[in-house]
Design a protein around this motif. Sequence first.
Motif, PDB file in Angstrom:
ATOM      1  N   ARG A 155       0.857  -1.188   0.000  1.00  0.00           N
ATOM      2  CA  ARG A 155       0.000   0.000   0.000  1.00  0.00           C
ATOM      3  C   ARG A 155       0.885   1.226   0.000  1.00  0.00           C
ATOM      4  O   ARG A 155       1.762   1.358   0.857  1.00  0.00           O
ATOM      5  CB  ARG A 155      -0.901  -0.002   1.240  1.00  0.00           C
ATOM      6  CG  ARG A 155      -2.016   0.975   1.182  1.00  0.00           C
ATOM      7  CD  ARG A 155      -2.981   0.486   0.157  1.00  0.00           C
ATOM      8  NE  ARG A 155      -4.143   1.333   0.114  1.00  0.00           N
ATOM      9  CZ  ARG A 155      -5.078   1.194  -0.762  1.00  0.00           C
ATOM     10  NH1 ARG A 155      -5.020   0.246  -1.650  1.00  0.00           N
ATOM     11  NH2 ARG A 155      -6.106   1.985  -0.774  1.00  0.00           N
ATOM     12  N   SER A 156       0.679   2.090  -0.963  1.00  0.00           N
ATOM     13  CA  SER A 156       1.452   3.338  -1.075  1.00  0.00           C
ATOM     14  C   SER A 156       2.954   3.072  -1.039  1.00  0.00           C
ATOM     15  O   SER A 156       3.715   3.809  -0.420  1.00  0.00           O
ATOM     16  CB  SER A 156       1.057   4.316   0.030  1.00  0.00           C
ATOM     17  OG  SER A 156      -0.311   4.615  -0.044  1.00  0.00           O
TER      18      SER A 156
ATOM     19  N   ILE B 106      -7.334  -1.728   8.856  1.00  0.00           N
ATOM     20  CA  ILE B 106      -7.233  -0.511   8.047  1.00  0.00           C
ATOM     21  C   ILE B 106      -7.300  -0.841   6.560  1.00  0.00           C
ATOM     22  O   ILE B 106      -8.009  -0.175   5.796  1.00  0.00           O
ATOM     23  CB  ILE B 106      -5.928   0.250   8.388  1.00  0.00           C
ATOM     24  CG1 ILE B 106      -6.030   0.831   9.799  1.00  0.00           C
ATOM     25  CG2 ILE B 106      -5.650   1.355   7.362  1.00  0.00           C
ATOM     26  CD1 ILE B 106      -4.708   1.319  10.351  1.00  0.00           C
ATOM     27  N   LEU B 107      -6.582  -1.873   6.132  1.00  0.00           N
ATOM     28  CA  LEU B 107      -6.612  -2.258   4.727  1.00  0.00           C
ATOM     29  C   LEU B 107      -8.017  -2.659   4.277  1.00  0.00           C
ATOM     30  O   LEU B 107      -8.452  -2.321   3.175  1.00  0.00           O
ATOM     31  CB  LEU B 107      -5.628  -3.400   4.460  1.00  0.00           C
ATOM     32  CG  LEU B 107      -4.147  -3.028   4.548  1.00  0.00           C
ATOM     33  CD1 LEU B 107      -3.285  -4.298   4.544  1.00  0.00           C
ATOM     34  CD2 LEU B 107      -3.746  -2.109   3.418  1.00  0.00           C
ATOM     35  N   GLU B 108      -8.741  -3.372   5.135  1.00  0.00           N
ATOM     36  CA  GLU B 108     -10.119  -3.760   4.808  1.00  0.00           C
ATOM     37  C   GLU B 108     -11.020  -2.526   4.709  1.00  0.00           C
ATOM     38  O   GLU B 108     -11.881  -2.457   3.829  1.00  0.00           O
ATOM     39  CB  GLU B 108     -10.677  -4.736   5.845  1.00  0.00           C
ATOM     40  CG  GLU B 108     -10.003  -6.091   5.859  1.00  0.00           C
ATOM     41  CD  GLU B 108     -10.238  -6.944   4.614  1.00  0.00           C
ATOM     42  OE1 GLU B 108     -11.129  -6.639   3.798  1.00  0.00           O
ATOM     43  OE2 GLU B 108      -9.483  -7.913   4.451  1.00  0.00           O
ATOM     44  N   GLN B 109     -10.826  -1.548   5.585  1.00  0.00           N
ATOM     45  CA  GLN B 109     -11.628  -0.324   5.514  1.00  0.00           C
ATOM     46  C   GLN B 109     -11.358   0.422   4.218  1.00  0.00           C
ATOM     47  O   GLN B 109     -12.284   0.924   3.589  1.00  0.00           O
ATOM     48  CB  GLN B 109     -11.334   0.584   6.703  1.00  0.00           C
ATOM     49  CG  GLN B 109     -11.946   0.097   7.990  1.00  0.00           C
ATOM     50  CD  GLN B 109     -11.670   1.046   9.145  1.00  0.00           C
ATOM     51  OE1 GLN B 109     -10.630   1.690   9.217  1.00  0.00           O
ATOM     52  NE2 GLN B 109     -12.622   1.129  10.055  1.00  0.00           N
ATOM     53  N   ILE B 110     -10.094   0.489   3.819  1.00  0.00           N
ATOM     54  CA  ILE B 110      -9.749   1.141   2.550  1.00  0.00           C
ATOM     55  C   ILE B 110     -10.407   0.395   1.394  1.00  0.00           C
ATOM     56  O   ILE B 110     -10.974   1.002   0.490  1.00  0.00           O
ATOM     57  CB  ILE B 110      -8.219   1.199   2.371  1.00  0.00           C
ATOM     58  CG1 ILE B 110      -7.615   2.157   3.402  1.00  0.00           C
ATOM     59  CG2 ILE B 110      -7.860   1.620   0.956  1.00  0.00           C
ATOM     60  CD1 ILE B 110      -6.094   2.068   3.497  1.00  0.00           C
ATOM     61  N   GLU B 111     -10.340  -0.902   1.433  1.00  0.00           N
ATOM     62  CA  GLU B 111     -10.916  -1.738   0.363  1.00  0.00           C
ATOM     63  C   GLU B 111     -12.434  -1.542   0.276  1.00  0.00           C
ATOM     64  O   GLU B 111     -12.998  -1.519  -0.813  1.00  0.00           O
ATOM     65  CB  GLU B 111     -10.579  -3.210   0.632  1.00  0.00           C
ATOM     66  CG  GLU B 111     -11.071  -4.163  -0.413  1.00  0.00           C
ATOM     67  CD  GLU B 111     -10.381  -3.994  -1.754  1.00  0.00           C
ATOM     68  OE1 GLU B 111     -10.986  -4.444  -2.756  1.00  0.00           O
ATOM     69  OE2 GLU B 111      -9.285  -3.435  -1.840  1.00  0.00           O
TER      70      GLU B 111
ATOM     71  N   ALA C 287     -14.144   1.110   1.237  1.00  0.00           N
ATOM     72  CA  ALA C 287     -14.568   2.501   1.074  1.00  0.00           C
ATOM     73  C   ALA C 287     -15.150   2.727  -0.319  1.00  0.00           C
ATOM     74  O   ALA C 287     -14.689   2.111  -1.291  1.00  0.00           O
ATOM     75  CB  ALA C 287     -13.373   3.432   1.289  1.00  0.00           C
TER      76      ALA C 287
ATOM     77  N   LYS D  64     -15.686   3.993  -3.877  1.00  0.00           N
ATOM     78  CA  LYS D  64     -14.746   4.498  -4.872  1.00  0.00           C
ATOM     79  C   LYS D  64     -15.391   5.670  -5.609  1.00  0.00           C
ATOM     80  O   LYS D  64     -16.554   5.608  -5.963  1.00  0.00           O
ATOM     81  CB  LYS D  64     -14.379   3.400  -5.898  1.00  0.00           C
ATOM     82  CG  LYS D  64     -13.938   2.084  -5.279  1.00  0.00           C
ATOM     83  CD  LYS D  64     -12.650   2.199  -4.505  1.00  0.00           C
ATOM     84  CE  LYS D  64     -12.121   0.878  -4.030  1.00  0.00           C
ATOM     85  NZ  LYS D  64     -12.528   0.440  -2.742  1.00  0.00           N
TER      86      LYS D  64
END
Length: 61
Positions: free
Chosen positions: A30-31, A49-54, A56, A58
């Motif tokens: 990530r980044s 956190i990664l699951e929340q980003i996924e 979110a 788009k």
Amino acid sequence: MIDKPRFGARKGLDETWTIFDRRTGKTAERSGLIMAGLNKNVVLGLIHILEQIEDAPKSVH
């Protein structure tokens, strides 16, 4: 329908942890940060956190 989590964790022989993408089987990134060599204490938080980003919404800018 409940989706399975996209990310999981594996413990290495050196006792560090790697977060991986269940879709590809590859180490998560990530980044530009590679999610490997991690301490057990941070893995669950990072997966969350990664699951929340996924999950979110788009949007196109």
